[in-house]
Write an enzyme that holds these catalytic residues in place. Structure first.
Site, mmCIF file in Angstrom:
data_model
loop_
_atom_site.group_PDB
_atom_site.id
_atom_site.type_symbol
_atom_site.label_atom_id
_atom_site.label_comp_id
_atom_site.label_asym_id
_atom_site.label_seq_id
_atom_site.Cartn_x
_atom_site.Cartn_y
_atom_site.Cartn_z
ATOM 1 N N THR A 13 0.253 -7.636 27.310
ATOM 2 C CA THR A 13 -0.379 -8.945 27.131
ATOM 3 C C THR A 13 -0.303 -9.352 25.666
ATOM 4 O O THR A 13 -0.121 -8.502 24.793
ATOM 5 C CB THR A 13 -1.870 -8.909 27.562
ATOM 6 O OG1 THR A 13 -2.416 -10.221 27.496
ATOM 7 C CG2 THR A 13 -2.704 -8.008 26.663
ATOM 8 N N GLY A 14 -0.477 -10.629 25.411
ATOM 9 C CA GLY A 14 -0.618 -11.083 24.036
ATOM 10 C C GLY A 14 -2.049 -11.533 23.796
ATOM 11 O O GLY A 14 -2.379 -12.093 22.763
ATOM 12 N N LYS A 18 -8.512 -10.074 26.360
ATOM 13 C CA LYS A 18 -8.320 -9.214 27.536
ATOM 14 C C LYS A 18 -8.306 -7.754 27.107
ATOM 15 O O LYS A 18 -8.898 -6.895 27.743
ATOM 16 C CB LYS A 18 -6.974 -9.509 28.212
ATOM 17 C CG LYS A 18 -6.986 -10.653 29.193
ATOM 18 C CD LYS A 18 -5.660 -10.656 29.961
ATOM 19 C CE LYS A 18 -5.576 -11.847 30.881
ATOM 20 N NZ LYS A 18 -4.327 -11.890 31.652
ATOM 21 N N GLU A 42 5.806 -14.211 34.127
ATOM 22 C CA GLU A 42 4.874 -14.712 35.143
ATOM 23 C C GLU A 42 5.644 -15.492 36.199
ATOM 24 O O GLU A 42 6.067 -16.618 35.960
ATOM 25 C CB GLU A 42 3.799 -15.578 34.471
ATOM 26 C CG GLU A 42 2.753 -16.053 35.456
ATOM 27 C CD GLU A 42 1.322 -15.979 34.925
ATOM 28 O OE1 GLU A 42 1.081 -15.376 33.868
ATOM 29 O OE2 GLU A 42 0.455 -16.526 35.618
ATOM 30 N N ASP A 71 -3.416 -9.866 35.837
ATOM 31 C CA ASP A 71 -3.207 -11.274 36.161
ATOM 32 C C ASP A 71 -4.485 -11.814 36.786
ATOM 33 O O ASP A 71 -5.003 -11.253 37.745
ATOM 34 C CB ASP A 71 -2.020 -11.469 37.106
ATOM 35 C CG ASP A 71 -1.561 -12.924 37.043
ATOM 36 O OD1 ASP A 71 -0.985 -13.315 36.016
ATOM 37 O OD2 ASP A 71 -1.823 -13.685 37.993
ATOM 38 N N LYS A 169 -20.451 -9.670 29.310
ATOM 39 C CA LYS A 169 -19.442 -10.151 30.270
ATOM 40 C C LYS A 169 -18.931 -8.978 31.107
ATOM 41 O O LYS A 169 -18.746 -9.092 32.319
ATOM 42 C CB LYS A 169 -18.285 -10.843 29.518
ATOM 43 C CG LYS A 169 -17.208 -11.393 30.448
ATOM 44 C CD LYS A 169 -16.097 -12.140 29.725
ATOM 45 C CE LYS A 169 -14.978 -12.525 30.682
ATOM 46 N NZ LYS A 169 -13.794 -13.111 30.033
ATOM 47 N N HIS A 174 -15.105 -10.226 36.736
ATOM 48 C CA HIS A 174 -13.985 -9.930 37.639
ATOM 49 C C HIS A 174 -13.066 -8.869 37.036
ATOM 50 O O HIS A 174 -12.662 -7.933 37.699
ATOM 51 C CB HIS A 174 -13.218 -11.232 37.898
ATOM 52 C CG HIS A 174 -12.844 -11.959 36.631
ATOM 53 N ND1 HIS A 174 -13.779 -12.448 35.749
ATOM 54 C CD2 HIS A 174 -11.642 -12.240 36.069
ATOM 55 C CE1 HIS A 174 -13.176 -13.012 34.720
ATOM 56 N NE2 HIS A 174 -11.881 -12.896 34.887
HETATM 57 P P1 IMP Z 1 -3.527 -14.861 33.057
HETATM 58 O O1 IMP Z 1 -2.297 -15.368 33.753
HETATM 59 O O2 IMP Z 1 -4.092 -13.643 33.684
HETATM 60 O O3 IMP Z 1 -3.352 -14.682 31.581
HETATM 61 O O4 IMP Z 1 -4.682 -15.922 33.213
HETATM 62 C C1 IMP Z 1 -4.487 -17.217 33.719
HETATM 63 C C2 IMP Z 1 -5.386 -18.180 32.988
HETATM 64 O O5 IMP Z 1 -6.724 -17.931 33.404
HETATM 65 C C3 IMP Z 1 -5.316 -18.031 31.484
HETATM 66 O O6 IMP Z 1 -4.793 -19.195 30.934
HETATM 67 C C4 IMP Z 1 -6.722 -17.834 31.029
HETATM 68 O O7 IMP Z 1 -7.058 -18.922 30.220
HETATM 69 C C5 IMP Z 1 -7.559 -17.856 32.294
HETATM 70 N N1 IMP Z 1 -8.341 -16.610 32.370
HETATM 71 C C6 IMP Z 1 -7.919 -15.377 32.736
HETATM 72 N N2 IMP Z 1 -8.922 -14.501 32.666
HETATM 73 C C7 IMP Z 1 -9.985 -15.194 32.217
HETATM 74 C C8 IMP Z 1 -11.320 -14.811 31.903
HETATM 75 O O8 IMP Z 1 -11.750 -13.655 31.981
HETATM 76 N N3 IMP Z 1 -12.117 -15.813 31.483
HETATM 77 C C9 IMP Z 1 -11.689 -17.101 31.338
HETATM 78 N N4 IMP Z 1 -10.462 -17.499 31.606
HETATM 79 C C10 IMP Z 1 -9.604 -16.542 32.034
#
Ligand code: IMP
Length: 190
Positions: A13-14, A18, A42, A71, A169, A174
């Site tokens: 990840t970047g 997370k 992705e 994800d 948190k 989740h």
């Molecule tokens: P990703 O593909 O897992 O990086 O997440 C998809 C989108 O959901 C990202 O643009 C994040 O902004 C949002 N996201 C993922 N996890 C969280 C979280 O724990 N809190 C808030 N937004 C999240």
């Protein structure tokens, strides 16, 4: 003194938020998590687990070290689960304000955050899932965290994720649920 075995695991990840959340969860399970490239690919698919596993297998090709890919997505009931697996694209294009606009005047604010964590630790390939439901606020609140954190209040709480510390948190999120399942599994194996 008893020797404690620890597993070094890459999080592809970047996203430093997370990483921080996951490090705090996994450390007590004997897992030392570090951030690693390459940039997570992705694919567009309707399942977080599938997206995470494709990205994890792809990352293994270049990294060749034990790794996980997280994800996540926000599933909003009044929008029939949108943005769900498309959360990243929607966050990048519409952002938090765009989601609030889509929900303007909507009474049903119910939503769930879901995470799928794909593990590649050859010969093992597994996915661990976590889910936390709650409500979408009418305006952003709080400044910690990332993404949709300022507009999501988990069930049983009165503050958004963005009004919580990482530890707070992690008690309800989740991601924490998925990472704890992963942690227990790895601990039972080593
Ligand atoms: P990703 O593909 O897992 O990086 O997440 C998809 C989108 O959901 C990202 O643009 C994040 O902004 C949002 N996201 C993922 N996890 C969280 C979280 O724990 N809190 C808030 N937004 C999240």
């Amino acid at each position: 003194m008893a020797e404690t075995r620890r597993l070094r695991l890459a999080l592809v990840t970047g996203n430093k938020h997370k990483l921080r959340e996951a490090q705090e969860i996994l450390s007590p399970y004997g897992i030392d998590l570090y951030m690693a490239g390459p940039e997570k690919i992705e694919i567009q698919a309707d399942s977080l687990s599938k997206i995470a596993m494709v990205a994890a297998r792809h990352a293994w090709e270049s990294l060749g070290k034990p790794l996980i890919v997280d994800d996540s997505g926000l599933f909003i009931e009044a929008l029939n689960g949108f943005p769900g697996p498309y959360s990243r694209y929607v966050y990048d294009t519409l952002g938090v304000d765009g989601i609030l606009k889509l929900l303007e005047g909507e009474e049903n604010r119910h939503a769930c955050f879901k995470t799928a964590v794909a593990l590649v630790l050859p010969p093992l390939e597994m996915v661990f899932e976590g889910k936390t439901c709650g409500t979408i606020t009418t305006r952003p609140k709080g400044s910690s965290g990332f993404g949709f954190d300022p507009i999501f209040v988990p069930e049983g709480c009165s503050r958004t994720y963005a009004e919580m510390t990482v530890s707070e948190k992690n008690k309800v999120s989740h991601r924490a649920k998925a990472m704890k399942t992963l942690g227990s599994f790895i601990k039972s194996m080593f």
